[in-house]
Design a protein around this motif. Structure first.
Motif: not given
Length: 972
Positions: A944-945, A888-889, A947-948, A885-886, A940-941
């Protein structure tokens, strides 16, 4: 002897194949008036056929009057229905592909070496040079004359080079940093020899011989400088005369005579004294709209004619006036016309047709001008279509013709006013900084434009990269502003090449701006230039003149580096079938060939090889149609035909010692071809799968897919962007193990794709692991078990890390680019662990749907079996998943920092006519996916949404994959 296989699908060649013959009956016409019919070998060279004819002609009357055999050559009518002189007699008859089996013997003129070179160039670029000779266009003549002199000087320089200088100039070997290899030199001492790079070279006579043509003394046309004079205050006007028509009397209801339709911006153009034919079935009420543009900016209110009633001819005899003075017209102003039908009282338009003329043509062509119109793209909102081409419409028959009259405003020379230095205003640097940090798609309001223009010197000192926004703030309808801008360009700091790319967009047509941009591009390394070459070729369409700074820049760099020259050649040649650019691109190709004569034979071999592969593909398609009732019989017959074809002498010679078009540094040798492993793929267009043994790399195989019937340009663009993403990540010390395999469009809906070795699709991996196709997609252990079978012990941990990194890279890349149609046959995995995606027919959020229901509901593919591999098969391995995940970000934030570059590259491709990239609205997807305009924390927020969401909704992906696996299993 097995039946001979045809090399093309001409009727006469097909007949010889079906009859099992090695001979073709050809009619020969002699200059003495004698006609001879003779059977000749299809695989024979033109030189051998001439020898056979000469022997036969000895028994016919008037033979002595023919003279020497070397004083004659053949002519034929080629597939384009034009005369072609067969000066290059080493070509085979099956490669010449005459339209019909007829050859005419004609007497040669003097200068055979020059004619031979012209013939080779014509065959190579796919357009006979006699077609360029026949064009009554002074600009074409001037360009060819200038390029001829430059090419002659270039080849003279080549002749004076040492071998080491020639190798360095042509091939520019890239050595690893810190490596001990040095370029080969003429006088190498012992110590140097130990550190030198050993190079084995094979040359034939054609590669070391150069042909230098005598310089033609052409009278230069007087240079016409177009500028604004403040004393000229005449209102710009034009007079509409009529739309002319010739009625097709053979049909009471003829079809709408439009040229072949092509998606994407195109159209519009000027014709010089053509006979005009238009559709006689125009609706009764017709209007003409005209607008003056600088780039996409409308300079003043459009002018609209009155309505005209009629059937085949509409006459206005009125004058349209624009609210702008001639002195305020920028040099690159474009006058655009639209002819359209008015269907009702609310002015509903239909059947719009466009035509363009720029200021240079306006002033040169004062008087009567006839414009041949074309239909704009369906998606076009602005009917005047300022982005369309100004090249002559080749479809002069059955097209709407607009007759206009352009007055001669000023009989005196027109000059630019002297440069002037504008005055800066009050510094509002905080507000200015906020404006300058916006992405290229952001619109500027008039107040912001005024602020930027007022603070232009502050922009230069503090935000030099803001030059594009300053240019959008210029009042192009005021010659004083233009003069001040040109003065400012003289002192503007040089931009980085990446920032300068935006200045080549259609929004910036000014000649001095484009010259400034090209000046910045000169700082590009060869590797960086290769990265952006695809876009640089496309923006040649925006150049109003053939001889421009960008054309000269590309030619110079291509002639100094063989690798750049190779891809410049193929990017240009692959679009030679497009009427809007065929003349322009053929001129550039001719100029490149004349300045790179040793490269001609290498490229010619590639062109011939692709022609052979196309013949095989068409033969397979023909065979599958004939045997469609029996699938087993079809496979056997077409496979046998393919094997027979590839083993023929004509094919073995053409496909041997061939530099791969995908990568010119790879030399393909016939003896390495695994003919028994070659096959065709079971899809509609029957792509060929060609396999070679790579003896230099431990016996591994090399695979190339040849496609004929599919447009590969969108795949080529997507892979280029993936390659750029990989570069940007590596610059930030993040290597995500991307696999941007080779892909090259080589012609009209044809091209090559590199086969990635030791890889298989997710679908195959899943189906192999399960006895039931419906359950295969839900087996989360299938992928991990496959990797374990390929790798054991300590190697497995390295493989899983490769999978983790590559999966992160492609998750981010496919999300940002909006890549759709991600079924399990479009995602592959190498035995080394690298995951990668293929087949990019849907991008920028164009996801597939069925019955109005979206088939893809996730922002990117992240299934639980992928997570199972990343976590090494351990459900609680949160540390590995956290690292993934890191990655990806990190990757996402790196791409965000380069968001403007991605927008620019896609914007430069708007005119290419790609099916899913036709307007600025399509590029808006990139702005949204990269969250441009937001802070890093906000972006980034958002990511992350997504991604989830991808993880939560992955079950929908598995359902789609299940359906795909079932269909695939039933077909096998």
């Amino acid at each position: 002897m097995p039946p001979a296989m045809t090399d093309d699908l001409d009727l006469w060649a097909a007949h010889s194949q079906l009859c099992g013959e090695d001979l073709v009956t050809v009619d020969f016409l002699l200059p003495t008036g004698i006609y001879i019919q003779m059977d000749v070998p299809r695989e024979a060279t033109i030189q051998h056929i001439k020898l056979l004819l000469w022997k036969q002609a000895q028994s016919y009357p008037l033979f002595p009057s023919l003279g020497e055999m070397e004083g004659h050559m053949f002519e034929c009518v080629n597939q384009a229905a034009v005369h072609e002189e067969l000066e290059d007699e080493t070509r085979r008859l099956c490669d010449v592909r005459p339209f019909c089996p007829m050859l005419k013997l004609v007497t040669r003129n003097c200068g055979r070496a020059e004619r031979l070179l012209d013939s080779k160039i014509g065959v190579l670029i796919g357009k006979g040079l006699h077609e360029l000779d026949a064009l009554q266009d002074q600009e074409v003549k001037d360009f060819r004359s200038k390029m001829f002199r430059i090419s002659e000087e270039k080849m003279q320089q080549v002749q004076l080079m040492t071998w080491s200088e020639w190798l360095q100039a042509c091939f520019s070997p890239q050595l690893e940093p810190g490596g001990g290899a040095t370029p080969v030199t003429d006088g190498v001492n012992d110590k140097q020899a130990e550190a030198s790079l050993k190079v084995t070279m094979h040359f034939d006579q054609s590669q070391v011989t150069t042909y230098i043509k005598a310089c033609l003394q052409a009278k230069e046309c007087p240079h016409l400088t177009l500028v604004q004079v403040s004393t000229v205050q005449a209102m710009f006007e034009k007079e509409i005369s009529a739309i002319g028509a010739v009625v097709n009397r053979k049909s009471s209801n003829p079809p709408l005579p439009l040229p072949p339709k092509r998606r994407g911006p195109s159209n519009t153009v000027i014709s010089h004294d053509h006979r005009i034919m238009v559709n006689p079935l125009l609706p009764p009420q017709v209007q003409v709209r005209a607008g003056l543009f600088h780039g996409t900016e409308l300079l003043c209110k459009p002018a609209v004619s009155s309505e005209s009633s009629g059937r085949s001819e509409h006459v206005w005899n009125l004058t349209l006036e624009f609210d702008i003075t001639v002195s305020d017209l920028p040099r690159m102003a474009r006058l655009c016309f639209a002819v359209y039908a008015v269907m009702d009282k609310v002015k509903k338009q239909k059947s719009t047709k466009n035509a363009h003329i720029n200021k240079y043509q306006t002033i040169r062509k004062a008087g009567k001008v006839v414009l041949i119109c074309l239909c704009p793209p369906d998606e076009l909102e602005e009917m005047l279509n300022p982005i369309g081409t100004i090249q002559t419409n080749p479809y002069t028959e059955n097209c709407t013709a607009l007759h206009i009259h352009l007055p001669d405003y000023n009989p005196h020379p027109i000059l630019f006013p002297p440069f002037d230095k504008g005055r800066g205003g009050k510094k509002f640097l905080i507000e200015l900084k906020e404006i300058m940090e916006r992405d290229p798609l952001s619109q500027l309001c008039e107040n912001e434009k005024d602020l930027i223009w007022t603070l232009r010197y502050d922009c230069m000192e503090n935000f030099p990269q803001s030059l594009p926004k300053l240019l959008l703030s210029v009042k192009w309808s005021k010659h004083e502003d233009m003069a001040q801008l040109q003065a400012l360009l003289q002192i503007w700091p040089k931009l980085s090449p990446r920032d300068a790319l935006e200045l080549l967009d259609f929004n910036y047509p000014d000649q001095y701006v484009r010259e400034y941009a090209v000046g910045c591009l000169r700082d590009m390394s060869d590797e960086e230039l290769s990265q952006y070459l695809l876009q640089l070729v496309q923006v040649l369409r925006y150049e109003p003149y053939y001889d421009c700074a960008l054309t000269r820049f590309l030619l110079n760099r291509a002639q100094c580096n063989r690798n750049i020259g190779h891809f410049l050649f193929w990017h240009l040649r692959s679009e030679m079938h497009m009427p809007a650019v065929s003349v322009q691109f053929s001129l550039i190709l001719e100029a490149y060939c004349r300045g790179s004569i040793p490269h001609i034979e290498v490229l010619k071999k590639q062109v011939e090889a692709l022609s052979k592969l196309k013949s095989v593909n068409e033969l397979i398609k023909l065979g599958t149609i004939k045997n469609a009732r029996s699938k087993t019989k079809e496979a056997m017959l077409t496979k046998e035909a393919m094997m027979t074809c590839l083993r023929q002498s004509g094919y073995t010679e053409t496909l041997s010692d061939l530099h791969s078009p995908l990568n010119p540094s790879v030399l393909v040798i016939w003896e390495w071809m695994c003919v028994e492993k070659c096959r065709y793929m079971d899809s509609k267009m029957k792509p060929l799968w060609i396999v070679y043994n790579n003896k230099l790399l431990g016996g591994d195989t090399l695979g190339i897919i040849f496609k004929n019937g599919d447009d590969l340009r969108q795949d080529m663009l997507t892979l280029q962007i993936l390659r750029l993403m990989d570069l940007l990540w590596k610059e930030a010390n993040l290597d995500l193990r991307i696999v941007p395999y080779g892909c090259l469009a080589t012609g009209d809906r044809s091209g090559l794709i590199e086969v990635v070795s030791s890889a298989d699709t997710i679908a195959n991996i899943q189906l192999t692991s399960s006895n039931v196709a419906a359950a295969a997609a839900f087996n989360k252990d299938a992928l991990l078990n496959w990797l374990k079978e390929k790798n054991s012990g300590d190697a497995l941990e390295k493989v899983i890390e490769e999978f983790t990194l590559s999966c992160a890279g492609y998750c981010v890349a496919t999300y940002v680019l909006g890549i759709g149609d991600r079924h399990s046959d479009n995602i592959m995995v190498r035995s080394t662990g690298q995951l990668f995606h293929i087949d990019f027919g849907h991008i920028l959020g164009n996801f597939k749907s069925k019955f109005g229901i979206k088939r893809e509901r996730v922002p990117f593919i992240l299934t639980h079996d992928f997570i199972h591999v990343i976590q090494q098969g351990k459900t609680g391995n949160t540390e590995k998943f956290g690292s993934f995940r890191n990655y990806c970000e990190q990757a996402y934030l790196i791409l965000r920092r380069n968001g403007n570059l991605f927008i620019t590259l896609f914007a430069l491709m708007l005119t290419a006519g790609l099916p899913e990239l036709t307007s600025v609205k399509d590029i808006q997807y990139l702005k949204d996916s990269l969250a441009l305009g937001k802070t890093d924390d906000e972006a980034l927020k958002q990511f992350r949404q997504k991604f989830d969401e991808a993880l939560r909704e992955s079950w929908t992906t598995k359902v789609n994959w299940m359906a795909h696996n079932v269909v695939k299993d039933n077909r096998s």
